[in-house]
Design an enzyme around this catalytic site. Structure first.
Site, mmCIF file in Angstrom:
data_model
loop_
_atom_site.group_PDB
_atom_site.id
_atom_site.type_symbol
_atom_site.label_atom_id
_atom_site.label_comp_id
_atom_site.label_asym_id
_atom_site.label_seq_id
_atom_site.Cartn_x
_atom_site.Cartn_y
_atom_site.Cartn_z
ATOM 1 N N THR A 70 -26.848 -20.259 10.155
ATOM 2 C CA THR A 70 -26.320 -19.665 8.924
ATOM 3 C C THR A 70 -26.555 -20.615 7.758
ATOM 4 O O THR A 70 -27.170 -21.681 7.927
ATOM 5 C CB THR A 70 -24.822 -19.275 9.115
ATOM 6 O OG1 THR A 70 -24.413 -18.530 7.968
ATOM 7 C CG2 THR A 70 -23.915 -20.472 9.288
ATOM 8 N N LYS A 74 -31.116 -21.717 6.983
ATOM 9 C CA LYS A 74 -32.002 -20.659 7.498
ATOM 10 C C LYS A 74 -33.488 -20.984 7.256
ATOM 11 O O LYS A 74 -34.357 -20.543 8.000
ATOM 12 C CB LYS A 74 -31.647 -19.316 6.866
ATOM 13 C CG LYS A 74 -30.329 -18.753 7.365
ATOM 14 C CD LYS A 74 -30.086 -17.368 6.804
ATOM 15 C CE LYS A 74 -28.763 -16.798 7.249
ATOM 16 N NZ LYS A 74 -28.552 -15.423 6.814
ATOM 17 N N ASP A 110 -31.173 -10.112 10.307
ATOM 18 C CA ASP A 110 -30.308 -9.623 9.217
ATOM 19 C C ASP A 110 -30.472 -8.119 9.011
ATOM 20 O O ASP A 110 -29.497 -7.366 9.020
ATOM 21 C CB ASP A 110 -30.665 -10.323 7.897
ATOM 22 C CG ASP A 110 -29.847 -11.593 7.706
ATOM 23 O OD1 ASP A 110 -28.778 -11.712 8.327
ATOM 24 O OD2 ASP A 110 -30.295 -12.480 6.939
ATOM 25 N N ARG A 159 -26.440 -5.990 -11.907
ATOM 26 C CA ARG A 159 -25.725 -6.402 -13.126
ATOM 27 C C ARG A 159 -26.706 -6.976 -14.148
ATOM 28 O O ARG A 159 -26.683 -6.624 -15.315
ATOM 29 C CB ARG A 159 -24.677 -7.446 -12.722
ATOM 30 C CG ARG A 159 -23.984 -8.132 -13.847
ATOM 31 C CD ARG A 159 -22.958 -9.094 -13.330
ATOM 32 N NE ARG A 159 -23.520 -10.226 -12.591
ATOM 33 C CZ ARG A 159 -22.819 -11.234 -12.111
ATOM 34 N NH1 ARG A 159 -21.515 -11.252 -12.260
ATOM 35 N NH2 ARG A 159 -23.392 -12.240 -11.480
ATOM 36 N N GLY A 247 -18.913 -4.154 5.872
ATOM 37 C CA GLY A 247 -20.014 -4.937 6.431
ATOM 38 C C GLY A 247 -19.753 -5.577 7.782
ATOM 39 O O GLY A 247 -20.625 -6.291 8.302
HETATM 40 P P1 NAP Z 1 -27.262 -13.538 -3.615
HETATM 41 O O1 NAP Z 1 -28.718 -13.725 -3.320
HETATM 42 O O2 NAP Z 1 -26.472 -14.663 -4.148
HETATM 43 O O3 NAP Z 1 -27.129 -12.277 -4.646
HETATM 44 C C1 NAP Z 1 -25.889 -11.958 -5.199
HETATM 45 C C2 NAP Z 1 -25.995 -10.624 -5.941
HETATM 46 O O4 NAP Z 1 -24.656 -10.243 -6.297
HETATM 47 C C3 NAP Z 1 -26.773 -10.675 -7.249
HETATM 48 O O5 NAP Z 1 -27.489 -9.456 -7.371
HETATM 49 C C4 NAP Z 1 -25.665 -10.787 -8.306
HETATM 50 O O6 NAP Z 1 -26.017 -10.221 -9.555
HETATM 51 C C5 NAP Z 1 -24.617 -9.896 -7.688
HETATM 52 N N1 NAP Z 1 -23.252 -10.160 -8.187
HETATM 53 C C6 NAP Z 1 -22.476 -11.251 -7.958
HETATM 54 N N2 NAP Z 1 -21.275 -11.110 -8.555
HETATM 55 C C7 NAP Z 1 -21.298 -9.890 -9.172
HETATM 56 C C8 NAP Z 1 -20.354 -9.171 -9.957
HETATM 57 N N3 NAP Z 1 -19.137 -9.665 -10.240
HETATM 58 N N4 NAP Z 1 -20.709 -7.934 -10.420
HETATM 59 C C9 NAP Z 1 -21.914 -7.406 -10.139
HETATM 60 N N5 NAP Z 1 -22.867 -8.048 -9.413
HETATM 61 C C10 NAP Z 1 -22.555 -9.288 -8.936
HETATM 62 O O7 NAP Z 1 -26.479 -13.041 -2.313
HETATM 63 P P2 NAP Z 1 -27.057 -12.342 -0.964
HETATM 64 O O8 NAP Z 1 -27.403 -13.390 0.020
HETATM 65 O O9 NAP Z 1 -28.063 -11.326 -1.357
HETATM 66 O O10 NAP Z 1 -25.723 -11.641 -0.396
HETATM 67 C C11 NAP Z 1 -25.156 -10.538 -1.101
HETATM 68 C C12 NAP Z 1 -23.935 -9.997 -0.362
HETATM 69 O O11 NAP Z 1 -24.295 -9.586 0.965
HETATM 70 C C13 NAP Z 1 -22.782 -10.983 -0.179
HETATM 71 O O12 NAP Z 1 -21.596 -10.299 -0.485
HETATM 72 C C14 NAP Z 1 -22.784 -11.317 1.311
HETATM 73 O O13 NAP Z 1 -21.497 -11.573 1.819
HETATM 74 C C15 NAP Z 1 -23.298 -10.016 1.885
HETATM 75 N N6 NAP Z 1 -23.921 -10.208 3.218
HETATM 76 C C16 NAP Z 1 -23.293 -9.644 4.293
HETATM 77 C C17 NAP Z 1 -23.829 -9.785 5.570
HETATM 78 C C18 NAP Z 1 -23.114 -9.164 6.753
HETATM 79 O O14 NAP Z 1 -23.466 -9.462 7.907
HETATM 80 N N7 NAP Z 1 -22.157 -8.295 6.557
HETATM 81 C C19 NAP Z 1 -25.033 -10.486 5.758
HETATM 82 C C20 NAP Z 1 -25.687 -11.029 4.623
HETATM 83 C C21 NAP Z 1 -25.095 -10.884 3.358
HETATM 84 P P3 NAP Z 1 -26.752 -11.114 -10.713
HETATM 85 O O15 NAP Z 1 -28.193 -11.144 -10.342
HETATM 86 O O16 NAP Z 1 -26.464 -10.353 -11.950
HETATM 87 O O17 NAP Z 1 -26.114 -12.471 -10.681
#
Ligand code: NAP
Length: 288
Positions: A70, A74, A110, A159, A247
């Site tokens: 994790t 990765k 993933d 956003r 999720g």
């Molecule tokens: P990331 O690369 O950091 O991307 C974050 C995204 O969230 C960006 O598009 C960002 O928008 C947006 N964001 C953050 N705060 C926001 C807000 N207040 N309002 C609107 N948009 C907002 O993260 P990631 O790795 O892609 O992961 C994204 C999500 O997937 C996380 O919540 C993570 O927990 C979840 N996830 C879950 C699993 C599972 O197994 N369930 C696995 C992987 C990931 P901007 O570009 O505008 O900053």
């Protein structure tokens, strides 16, 4: 509570990352080992960045059966592996390591986890209009996975609009599937939240405005967040009559796919069914 019995042949599987103290993986994996009657144990290891190489050596020397990886390692583990599966090459990230007689092979489950969840829950992708919220790592991988599943149309909303436009352009270029970066004023078949809006500690945030033209009673809304178990997005979507999923199922099915890789065996579909309902069976809050 897991009833694992130990023997001289007990295999060790684990998770590496930093931090890992709040990871659900040991609980899920040990319950899975228990359910499958396996002779193995799964532990979490909080490791330092400088130790990634020596940990990989230890995996070989101690014949550790397999590891999940994790954040933030990765990518960092990749140079220490002997081979990479197509999924790890495609996403340039590894979250499962299989050890077969000292040969370490990297995989990425993933997207397979979320697609398997949709399959188990009977959520169709083929021919459906899908809206992906977010433009980060998960959104990028999802757009790829959903295009391979032949979604009818793919739209991305973020956003920061420029990031969505850039992601749509890059994804189209790389994988040849048209991606729209401006949602239409209509209800989509499937809306997937791949942002961290609504995740602890920003529980009040929501990635879409309400009232929301993109969600109605025929929409399926999947939120990749599982803490809290019901985000504002899911709560409001439910109010509109939409079917909603958090999720946790995605996380759990990734664990099952990892276990299949560690043990080089296919799990029965009844085990997938049982674990896909993990959150609702046990109450998500009780296991967080
Ligand atoms: P990331 O690369 O950091 O991307 C974050 C995204 O969230 C960006 O598009 C960002 O928008 C947006 N964001 C953050 N705060 C926001 C807000 N207040 N309002 C609107 N948009 C907002 O993260 P990631 O790795 O892609 O992961 C994204 C999500 O997937 C996380 O919540 C993570 O927990 C979840 N996830 C879950 C699993 C599972 O197994 N369930 C696995 C992987 C990931 P901007 O570009 O505008 O900053």
């Amino acid at each position: 509570m897991s009833q694992i019995k130990f023997s001289p042949a007990t295999r060790l599987f684990g998770l590496i990352g930093h931090p890992v103290a709040h990871s659900l993986s040991p609980k899920i994996q040990n319950e899975l080992i228990d359910t499958c009657g396996g002779d193995a144990v799964y532990l979490a290891f909080d490791i330092e960045k400088d130790d990634v190489g020596s940990v990989m050596q230890a995996v070989r020397a101690m014949r550790i059966g397999g590891l999940n990886v994790t954040a933030p390692y990765k990518e960092a583990v990749m140079p220490y592996l002997d081979s990479l599966d197509g999924t790890a090459q495609r996403y340039h990230a590894v979250n499962v390591i299989q050890n077969i007689d000292g040969h370490l092979r990297g995989y990425n489950v993933d997207i397979a986890g979320v697609l398997k969840f949709f399959e188990v829950k009977g959520v169709p992708i083929c021919g459906k209009d899908v809206l992906v919220l977010g433009a980060g790592g998960l959104a990028r991988a999802l757009l790829n996975g959903l295009s391979a599943e032949k979604a009818g149309s793919l739209t991305v909303f973020n956003r920061t609009a420029e990031k969505a436009q850039e992601l749509a352009r890059r994804t189209e270029e790389e994988w040849g599937f048209p991606i729209c970066a401006e949602p239409e004023a209509k209800a989509y078949d499937l809306v997937i939240n791949a942002t961290s809006a609504g995740m602890h500690p920003q529980e009040d945030a929501c990635p879409v405005p309400f009232p929301c033209p993109w969600i109605d009673s025929h929409t399926i809304v999947f939120d990749s967040i599982y803490n809290p178990s019901e985000t504002v997005l899911l709560k409001e979507s439910k109010r509109l009559g939409a079917k909603t999923y958090n999720g946790l199922g995605m996380l759990v099915l990734q664990a099952l796919l990892s276990y299949e890789i560690f043990t080089d065996q296919k799990l029965e579909s009844r085990i997938y069914q049982k674990f896909a309902d993990y959150g609702s069976l046990q109450g998500v809050e009780s296991i967080l």
